[in-house]
Structure formats: structure tokens, C-alpha cells
Enzyme design. Structure first.
Site, mmCIF file in Angstrom:
data_model
loop_
_atom_site.group_PDB
_atom_site.id
_atom_site.type_symbol
_atom_site.label_atom_id
_atom_site.label_comp_id
_atom_site.label_asym_id
_atom_site.label_seq_id
_atom_site.Cartn_x
_atom_site.Cartn_y
_atom_site.Cartn_z
ATOM 1 N N ARG A 120 0.849 -1.203 0.000
ATOM 2 C CA ARG A 120 0.000 0.000 0.000
ATOM 3 C C ARG A 120 0.884 1.251 0.000
ATOM 4 N NH1 ARG A 120 -2.494 3.147 4.217
ATOM 5 N NH2 ARG A 120 -4.665 3.743 3.822
ATOM 6 N N GLN A 251 -10.943 3.101 0.595
ATOM 7 C CA GLN A 251 -10.279 3.926 1.601
ATOM 8 C C GLN A 251 -9.058 4.675 1.040
ATOM 9 O OE1 GLN A 251 -7.190 3.022 3.883
ATOM 10 N NE2 GLN A 251 -8.223 2.716 5.842
#
Length: 314
Positions: A120, A251
Site C-alpha cells: 500500500r 479507503q
């Protein structure tokens, strides 16, 4: 443990040496760092404990490092003091902290969380060329004022974090964020501060990272958490693994609705927010959101001992 939520910090809480005392004091905490080292295929613990501040600040390192410290806290609480995450009403985490919350609640393994957070961080860094994005904190601004600043920016500028009353963070293209910050100063907002970040997190410019995370999450095993997780994207509790997966993808580009999450948990009867991991960023912010909430930050062996003792007396 009724009326209690365990909460987990996001980027900005990190410091070199975090979690070392826990690992030295508790075998259960040490095992978490060993698990993360094995998952990442490197001696990552030494980077957290003895590395340079610059290396730890790289988002691909910061994200798994903060998760490791948070999980060292919850594992030690359980193994050494019998305080279980499963006895809480909710868990919640700020941005990357949502992965810590999911791991603490058994929805994802620590090793998978470490690998996903490393990926990420790398994906977010790659999504926007260095110097092209920016983030700014608006202090003393309402959400409505922040939205007006975004509208006046003339480019990609969005609300990234709704942290607490009077603390809203904008994210987007550098020129647009700078224009929004200028507009804010001229339109009665107390202060607009450009943040020293490496990428414009939680805005639509992060879409390439969201696409990459969708692929990575598709092959990761997710289970139902033992307690509901308050999701950043919806500011609502979630337990369904398929929904959790979708929300983690969303998100990356969506607003972190932290203020709303804290308000809603309080409205549902939560009175104790227990921050697990490095620092006490969330504990300080939450005081401004709901007056009368009890906030406890757990980051050292003595913090854990005092908290466990208070639980036993309750």
C-alpha cells in the site's frame, strides 16, 4: 470492557525505537515483530528500533511499522494480562490503522497485514510523481469551510481527513492545495499549514494505488472480525469480509471520517477509547470531538500494566 473501543493510529505517530520496550519485556510482543520480519523477508525490526528517521518516514516502511507496534500492544495485553480485544465493543483505526484494527480483531493475519501495508505504501508513493501532490491541514475550519476551500482551489483538491472539530486535512494537486490554503487564510480560517508528506493521500489522485490494492486484496484471506470494525469510509461498523475488502480499496482515495466515527461510537455508548501503539495522536484529537470520553494511550510495558490493573479493579 463494555463501552470500550480499541483504536489504532495512522501515519505521523511513528518514531525510531517505538515498540522496543514492549519486545524486550514481553515474548508475545517480540513474536509480532518476528512475524513481520518473516513476512517482509528482512530484519525490519532493526529499522524500526535502530534505523534512521528518514528511512522510517518512507511510507512503505511507516505503514507496516506502525501496525507491528499496535499489534505488539494488543498481543501483550492478551497474553500477559488477559485483556482481550474481543471483549471490546468496537475496533477502529485511522487510515493504515484500519489494517491494525482488522489484524487485532482477527480478520487478517499479522503477516498479511504487513505485506499489504508495505505494498500500500509503495503503491501510494508511485501513484503521483514526487512534488506534484500536496496536503494541508486547516486548523479552526468547519467541514463546510473546508469544502468551500476545495471548491475555490481550481483543481484537484479534496478533504482527506476529517480528524476532529477544527482539524480538517486537504489533499490533491500541489497548486490546487496551495490555492485552497491561500483562500482559507483570506476567508477566516485560523491557520492553513502545508504538511511534510511524500504523497497526496486519500484523494482521487490515489486511484492507481486503489486499483493496485484491489488486486492485492483479492488474493488475501479476510475473515469476519471478532468485534465490528468502524470503517473510515462509512463511519459505520462492518463485519462482512467482502464489504471490508471493498472498503479497504475505497479507503485509498476516500475521506477518513474519523470525527464522525468517534461521535457515532460515543452515541452508541462507547465511553473508553484505548489507543494501541505509537504515541497518542488520536487520544489528543478525540478529546476535542466528544467531551467526557475517556482516552488511554498504550505504548509501553508500564502503560499496559496500569491499564490491566485498572480493568481488574473495575
Amino acid at each position: 470492557m463494555d463501552h470500550t473501543a480499541f483504536i489504532f493510529p495512522g501515519q505521523g505517530a511513528q518514531f525510531v525505537g517505538m515498540g522496543k520496550e514492549l519486545a524486550d519485556a514481553f515474548a508475545s510482543a517480540r513474536a509480532v515483530f518476528e512475524e513481520v520480519d518473516a513476512a517482509l523477508g528482512e530484519n525490519f525490526s532493526s529499522l524500526i528500533w535502530e534505523g534512521s528517521d528518514d528511512d522510517l518516514k518512507l511510507t512503505a516502511n511507516t505503514q507496516p511499522a506502525l501496525m507491528a507496534v499496535s499489534l505488539a500492544v494488543t498481543r501483550a495485553l492478551e497474553a500477559e494480562f488477559g485483556v482481550k480485544v474481543g471483549d471490546a465493543t468496537y475496533v477502529a483505526g485511522h487510515s493504515l490503522g484500519e489494517y491494525s484494527a482488522l489484524a487485532a480483531a482477527g480478520a487478517i493475519s499479522v503477516g498479511d497485514a504487513a505485506k499489504l501495508l508495505r505494498f500500500r505504501g509503495e503503491s501510494m508513493q508511485k501513484a503521483v510523481p514526487a512534488g506534484e501532490g500536496a496536503m494541508a491541514a486547516l486548523l479552526g475550519a468547519t467541514i463546510e469551510q473546508a469544502e468551500a476551500a476545495c471548491a475555490a482551489s481550481g483543481g484537484v483538491c479534496e478533504i482527506a481527513n476529517d480528524n476532529a472539530p477544527g482539524q480538517v486535512v486537504l489533499s490533491g494537486a500541489k497548486a490546487a492545495v496551495e490555492a485552497a490554503a491561500e483562500w482559507s487564510k483570506e476567508n477566516g480560517i485560523k491557520k492553513a499549514v502545508l504538511l511534510p508528506v511524500s504523497a497526496p493521500f486519500h484523494c482521487s489522485l490515489m486511484q492507481p494505488a486503489a486499483d493496485a490494492m484491489a488486486e492485492a486484496l483479492a488474493t488475501t484471506e479476510l475473515k469476519s472480525p471478532i468485534v465490528p470494525v468502524y470503517a473510515n469510509v462509512t463511519a459505520a461498523p462492518v463485519t462482512d469480509p467482502a464489504e471490508i475488502r471493498n472498503l479497504l480499496v475505497e479507503q485509498v482515495t476516500a475521506r477518513v471520517r474519523w470525527r464522525e466515527s468517534v461521535e457515532k461510537m460515543a452515541a452508541e455508548g462507547v465511553v473508553n477509547l484505548v489507543e494501541c501503539g505509537a504515541g497518542k495522536v488520536l487520544t489528543v484529537m478525540n478529546r476535542r470531538t466528544v467531551k467526557g470520553l475517556n482516552g488511554t494511550a498504550l505504548g509501553t510495558p508500564s502503560d499496559l500494566e496500569a491499564f490491566a490493573e485498572a480493568q481488574n479493579q473495575a
